[in-house]
Motif scaffolding. Sequence first.
Motif, PDB file in Angstrom:
ATOM      1  N   TRP A  11       0.816  -1.217   0.000  1.00 18.60           N
ATOM      2  CA  TRP A  11       0.000   0.000   0.000  1.00 18.60           C
ATOM      3  C   TRP A  11       0.859   1.281   0.000  1.00 18.60           C
ATOM      4  CZ3 TRP A  11      -4.651   0.622  -1.531  1.00 18.60           C
ATOM      5  CH2 TRP A  11      -5.414   1.732  -1.145  1.00 18.60           C
ATOM      6  N   ARG A  44      -1.010 -13.594  -1.057  1.00 20.37           N
ATOM      7  CA  ARG A  44      -1.366 -12.173  -1.108  1.00 20.37           C
ATOM      8  C   ARG A  44      -2.869 -12.028  -0.928  1.00 20.37           C
ATOM      9  NH1 ARG A  44       1.149  -7.429  -3.170  1.00 20.37           N
ATOM     10  NH2 ARG A  44      -0.314  -5.855  -3.895  1.00 20.37           N
ATOM     11  N   GLY A  45      -3.261 -11.130  -0.036  1.00 19.30           N
ATOM     12  CA  GLY A  45      -4.680 -10.830   0.146  1.00 19.30           C
ATOM     13  C   GLY A  45      -5.037  -9.593  -0.657  1.00 19.30           C
ATOM     14  N   LEU A  46      -5.411  -8.528   0.028  1.00 20.84           N
ATOM     15  CA  LEU A  46      -5.813  -7.302  -0.667  1.00 20.84           C
ATOM     16  C   LEU A  46      -4.665  -6.286  -0.776  1.00 20.84           C
ATOM     17  CD1 LEU A  46      -9.474  -6.985   0.621  1.00 20.84           C
ATOM     18  CD2 LEU A  46      -8.769  -7.023  -1.783  1.00 20.84           C
ATOM     19  N   TYR A  50       1.744  -2.310   4.120  1.00 24.48           N
ATOM     20  CA  TYR A  50       2.361  -1.121   3.517  1.00 24.48           C
ATOM     21  C   TYR A  50       3.644  -1.455   2.766  1.00 24.48           C
ATOM     22  CZ  TYR A  50      -0.835   2.009   5.909  1.00 24.48           C
ATOM     23  OH  TYR A  50      -1.956   2.669   6.316  1.00 24.48           O
ATOM     24  N   ALA A  53       5.543  -7.354   1.963  1.00 25.84           N
ATOM     25  CA  ALA A  53       5.309  -8.645   2.613  1.00 25.84           C
ATOM     26  C   ALA A  53       4.553  -9.616   1.713  1.00 25.84           C
ATOM     27  CB  ALA A  53       4.521  -8.444   3.905  1.00 25.84           C
ATOM     28  N   ALA A  54       3.766  -9.101   0.779  1.00 29.66           N
ATOM     29  CA  ALA A  54       2.955  -9.960  -0.101  1.00 29.66           C
ATOM     30  C   ALA A  54       3.500  -9.916  -1.528  1.00 29.66           C
ATOM     31  CB  ALA A  54       1.492  -9.540  -0.041  1.00 29.66           C
ATOM     32  N   THR A  64      -5.539 -14.573  -3.020  1.00 31.99           N
ATOM     33  CA  THR A  64      -6.767 -15.238  -2.573  1.00 31.99           C
ATOM     34  C   THR A  64      -8.019 -14.517  -3.078  1.00 31.99           C
ATOM     35  OG1 THR A  64      -6.645 -13.970  -0.519  1.00 31.99           O
ATOM     36  CG2 THR A  64      -5.727 -16.206  -0.469  1.00 31.99           C
ATOM     37  N   GLY A 107      -7.552  -0.079  10.707  1.00 30.95           N
ATOM     38  CA  GLY A 107      -8.035   1.194  10.178  1.00 30.95           C
ATOM     39  C   GLY A 107      -8.570   1.128   8.768  1.00 30.95           C
ATOM     40  N   THR A 108      -8.542  -0.028   8.141  1.00 32.94           N
ATOM     41  CA  THR A 108      -9.225  -0.240   6.872  1.00 32.94           C
ATOM     42  C   THR A 108      -9.970  -1.572   6.947  1.00 32.94           C
ATOM     43  OG1 THR A 108      -8.973  -0.677   4.508  1.00 32.94           O
ATOM     44  CG2 THR A 108      -7.080  -1.214   5.875  1.00 32.94           C
ATOM     45  N   VAL A 111      -9.275  -5.636   4.131  1.00 32.71           N
ATOM     46  CA  VAL A 111      -8.237  -6.565   4.566  1.00 32.71           C
ATOM     47  C   VAL A 111      -8.867  -7.948   4.524  1.00 32.71           C
ATOM     48  CG1 VAL A 111      -7.156  -7.308   6.726  1.00 32.71           C
ATOM     49  CG2 VAL A 111      -6.979  -4.938   6.034  1.00 32.71           C
ATOM     50  N   GLY A 115      -4.950 -12.201   5.503  1.00 36.12           N
ATOM     51  CA  GLY A 115      -4.022 -11.108   5.855  1.00 36.12           C
ATOM     52  C   GLY A 115      -4.172 -10.712   7.316  1.00 36.12           C
ATOM     53  N   HIS A 122      -4.443  -5.620  14.761  1.00 38.63           N
ATOM     54  CA  HIS A 122      -5.036  -5.032  15.967  1.00 38.63           C
ATOM     55  C   HIS A 122      -5.944  -3.868  15.557  1.00 38.63           C
ATOM     56  CE1 HIS A 122      -1.372  -2.800  14.969  1.00 38.63           C
ATOM     57  NE2 HIS A 122      -2.119  -1.742  15.257  1.00 38.63           N
ATOM     58  N   LYS A 408       4.212  -3.237   8.298  1.00 43.77           N
ATOM     59  CA  LYS A 408       4.437  -1.864   7.842  1.00 43.77           C
ATOM     60  C   LYS A 408       5.899  -1.570   7.554  1.00 43.77           C
ATOM     61  CE  LYS A 408       0.261  -0.188   9.955  1.00 43.77           C
ATOM     62  NZ  LYS A 408      -0.409   0.840  10.735  1.00 43.77           N
TER      63      LYS A 408
HETATM   64  C1  LIG Z   1      -5.376   2.393   5.745  1.00 44.42           C
HETATM   65  C2  LIG Z   1      -4.778   1.239   6.472  1.00 44.42           C
HETATM   66  C3  LIG Z   1      -4.960   1.143   7.829  1.00 44.42           C
HETATM   67  C4  LIG Z   1      -4.432   0.060   8.531  1.00 44.42           C
HETATM   68  N1  LIG Z   1      -4.647   0.001   9.857  1.00 44.42           N
HETATM   69  C5  LIG Z   1      -4.182  -1.045  10.566  1.00 44.42           C
HETATM   70  C6  LIG Z   1      -4.469  -1.169  11.939  1.00 44.42           C
HETATM   71  O1  LIG Z   1      -5.147  -0.330  12.528  1.00 44.42           O
HETATM   72  N2  LIG Z   1      -4.022  -2.287  12.584  1.00 44.42           N
HETATM   73  C7  LIG Z   1      -3.307  -3.261  11.943  1.00 44.42           C
HETATM   74  O2  LIG Z   1      -2.948  -4.252  12.582  1.00 44.42           O
HETATM   75  N3  LIG Z   1      -3.014  -3.160  10.636  1.00 44.42           N
HETATM   76  C8  LIG Z   1      -3.429  -2.075   9.939  1.00 44.42           C
HETATM   77  N4  LIG Z   1      -3.167  -1.993   8.589  1.00 44.42           N
HETATM   78  C9  LIG Z   1      -2.362  -3.064   7.959  1.00 44.42           C
HETATM   79  C10 LIG Z   1      -3.228  -4.243   7.463  1.00 44.42           C
HETATM   80  O3  LIG Z   1      -4.261  -4.519   8.368  1.00 44.42           O
HETATM   81  C11 LIG Z   1      -2.365  -5.508   7.374  1.00 44.42           C
HETATM   82  O4  LIG Z   1      -1.207  -5.265   6.637  1.00 44.42           O
HETATM   83  C12 LIG Z   1      -3.088  -6.714   6.759  1.00 44.42           C
HETATM   84  O5  LIG Z   1      -2.237  -7.824   6.843  1.00 44.42           O
HETATM   85  C13 LIG Z   1      -3.473  -6.493   5.313  1.00 44.42           C
HETATM   86  O6  LIG Z   1      -4.267  -7.587   4.859  1.00 44.42           O
HETATM   87  P1  LIG Z   1      -4.324  -7.972   3.311  1.00 44.42           P
HETATM   88  O7  LIG Z   1      -5.432  -8.930   3.110  1.00 44.42           O
HETATM   89  O8  LIG Z   1      -4.333  -6.746   2.479  1.00 44.42           O
HETATM   90  O9  LIG Z   1      -2.956  -8.747   3.165  1.00 44.42           O
HETATM   91  P2  LIG Z   1      -1.676  -8.458   2.227  1.00 44.42           P
HETATM   92  O10 LIG Z   1      -1.215  -7.070   2.450  1.00 44.42           O
HETATM   93  O11 LIG Z   1      -1.965  -8.871   0.841  1.00 44.42           O
HETATM   94  O12 LIG Z   1      -0.632  -9.470   2.890  1.00 44.42           O
HETATM   95  C14 LIG Z   1      -0.138  -9.200   4.186  1.00 44.42           C
HETATM   96  C15 LIG Z   1       0.603 -10.426   4.723  1.00 44.42           C
HETATM   97  O13 LIG Z   1      -0.338 -11.465   4.937  1.00 44.42           O
HETATM   98  C16 LIG Z   1       0.038 -12.628   4.213  1.00 44.42           C
HETATM   99  N5  LIG Z   1      -1.188 -13.270   3.754  1.00 44.42           N
HETATM  100  C17 LIG Z   1      -2.228 -12.705   3.090  1.00 44.42           C
HETATM  101  N6  LIG Z   1      -3.172 -13.651   2.839  1.00 44.42           N
HETATM  102  C18 LIG Z   1      -2.704 -14.815   3.356  1.00 44.42           C
HETATM  103  C19 LIG Z   1      -3.199 -16.155   3.389  1.00 44.42           C
HETATM  104  N7  LIG Z   1      -4.357 -16.494   2.826  1.00 44.42           N
HETATM  105  N8  LIG Z   1      -2.430 -17.103   3.970  1.00 44.42           N
HETATM  106  C20 LIG Z   1      -1.237 -16.793   4.557  1.00 44.42           C
HETATM  107  N9  LIG Z   1      -0.725 -15.561   4.540  1.00 44.42           N
HETATM  108  C21 LIG Z   1      -1.444 -14.569   3.953  1.00 44.42           C
HETATM  109  C22 LIG Z   1       0.908 -12.133   3.073  1.00 44.42           C
HETATM  110  O14 LIG Z   1       1.825 -13.119   2.625  1.00 44.42           O
HETATM  111  C23 LIG Z   1       1.636 -10.965   3.741  1.00 44.42           C
HETATM  112  O15 LIG Z   1       2.756 -11.429   4.452  1.00 44.42           O
HETATM  113  C24 LIG Z   1      -3.687  -0.942   7.852  1.00 44.42           C
HETATM  114  C25 LIG Z   1      -3.498  -0.836   6.467  1.00 44.42           C
HETATM  115  C26 LIG Z   1      -4.034   0.242   5.772  1.00 44.42           C
HETATM  116  C27 LIG Z   1      -3.822   0.338   4.300  1.00 44.42           C
END
Ligand SMILES: Cc1cc2nc3c(=O)[nH]c(=O)nc-3n(C[C@H](O)[C@H](O)[C@H](O)COP(=O)(O)OP(=O)(O)OC[C@H]3O[C@@H](n4cnc5c(N)ncnc54)[C@H](O)[C@@H]3O)c2cc1C
Length: 450
Positions: A11, A44-46, A50, A53-54, A64, A107-108, A111, A115, A122, A408
């Motif tokens: 992100w 990779r999820g969504l 930041y 990691a994905a 997914t 905060g979003t 997710v 992920g 948290h 992050k």
């Molecule tokens: C605006 C904003 C606010 C946020 N606020 C917070 C907050 O308040 N608290 C907080 O904790 N985080 C926060 N985040 C971060 C976000 O919650 C995490 O990074 C979360 O992991 C993102 O999920 P995703 O589905 O997009 O995963 P991705 O970003 O695609 O992947 C994140 C990690 O998860 C792994 N992963 C994804 N899917 C799977 C799966 N099916 N199996 C195994 N591993 C998997 C990936 O390999 C990678 O290591 C915020 C992000 C944004 C953009």
Amino acid sequence: MPGRTVTLTGWGRVSPSSAELAEPATVADAAELLGTGARGVIARGLGRSYNNAAQCAHGLVISTARLNRIIDMDPVTGLAACEAGVSLEQLMVAGLPAGWFVPVSPGTRQVTIGGAIAADVHGKNHHVAGSFARHVRSFEILLPGGQPRTVTEQADPSLFWATAGGMGLTGLIVRATIQLKPVATSRVRVDTVRTADIDETMAVLAEHDRRYGYTVAWSDSLARGAGLGRSVITSGDFAEPADLSPADAKDPFAFRPGARLGVPPGFPPGLINRYTVGLANGAWYRKAPRSRSGEIQTIGTFFHPLDGIRSWNRVYGPGGFRQYQYVLPSGCEAAVRRSFELVSQARAPSFVTVLKRFGAGDEGLLSFPMAGWTLALDFPARTPGLAGLLGSLDRLVVEAGGRVYLAKDSRVPPDVLAEMYPRLAEFRKLRAELDPAGILASDLSRRLGL
Ligand SMILES: Cc1cc2nc3c(=O)[nH]c(=O)nc-3n(C[C@H](O)[C@H](O)[C@H](O)COP(=O)(O)OP(=O)(O)OC[C@H]3O[C@@H](n4cnc5c(N)ncnc54)[C@H](O)[C@@H]3O)c2cc1C
């Protein structure tokens, strides 16, 4: 290799890399992908982490996006069984009509469940609800090589706690069962307090933790002198039906995630800088009421204000931005104050600056939260002097016994990370046993030797 070659970022839009991207529609297809013997595979999820990691340069990224079905939602117990690509927003849409909300929301809401488990995310309720893993009853994971395993905390604690917070490095989560939280309406009753400085901010946060289920401070990172750490603190709990206006009471569980504004196409890339952020933070602080109570807000306004603007990460321009989030143990209030001084002295413009207290952490080997103070900052990646500032923050965090958040981080040196995560060696050992051929890897894991 299956899939198509794409360039991916997280992100923050820093560190792009190219990989094959596959989007299996079934668990069997996903297992086949993991069984091909490819080296360098990551889930990779969504893409809301930041950093990178994905991503997996020159490897295979398994999205997914098509594993996104809610399998079962029990309206009586609030147990939701779903595929790992289901988003928190999908769970809200499905659960709210029966009075169920996600137990933890970052905060979003864009997710995925996968992920959320992999980063052990948290929310504003960490002080009462802990992080996401506490609410996961079981998950099904495809191990490196493709074998399925159903994991519960009771039957397989080591794989459970390596996967929660393990950033996708133990396998591909394909399904999970989550305990949702009962709510009486879909609105939040919010109290707002404006604080004069960092000491008052920390005192009010500590006091609000005892009175509210959700609380967080939005801080003015550029304020100095007597105003250092001045903040607007919003705290709340889900409203009761009697709190709602007659119009809202007609549909107490209404939730309309739809319409979102976009960033205008010609938005000038250099607009986020120390002058504009200083002006915006100051104006926003002055506009907030000194104190207001009982305001009824929607889920979107209270939990996910940034989701209202589509692709807001683009406002930082082509250089992207770096998030930095630390947690410092309770008792380190002087170090929290010092971190605010370092940021304001460096005149580094953090547009979104959020301070909060965590409750106790969980057993996750690489899980981020611990009891104490967490501060999230974001800076345009091209901010002059940023590397030096973040290096100083790293030192402060290590000396205080804290850590930075792996979802992050995009720049912490590997030896510094090892000082922050005392159970890293245990995680590496478990990975070596689980994945001797080194199938799973991400750009993040390669940089940090996870
Ligand atoms: C605006 C904003 C606010 C946020 N606020 C917070 C907050 O308040 N608290 C907080 O904790 N985080 C926060 N985040 C971060 C976000 O919650 C995490 O990074 C979360 O992991 C993102 O999920 P995703 O589905 O997009 O995963 P991705 O970003 O695609 O992947 C994140 C990690 O998860 C792994 N992963 C994804 N899917 C799977 C799966 N099916 N199996 C195994 N591993 C998997 C990936 O390999 C990678 O290591 C915020 C992000 C944004 C953009």
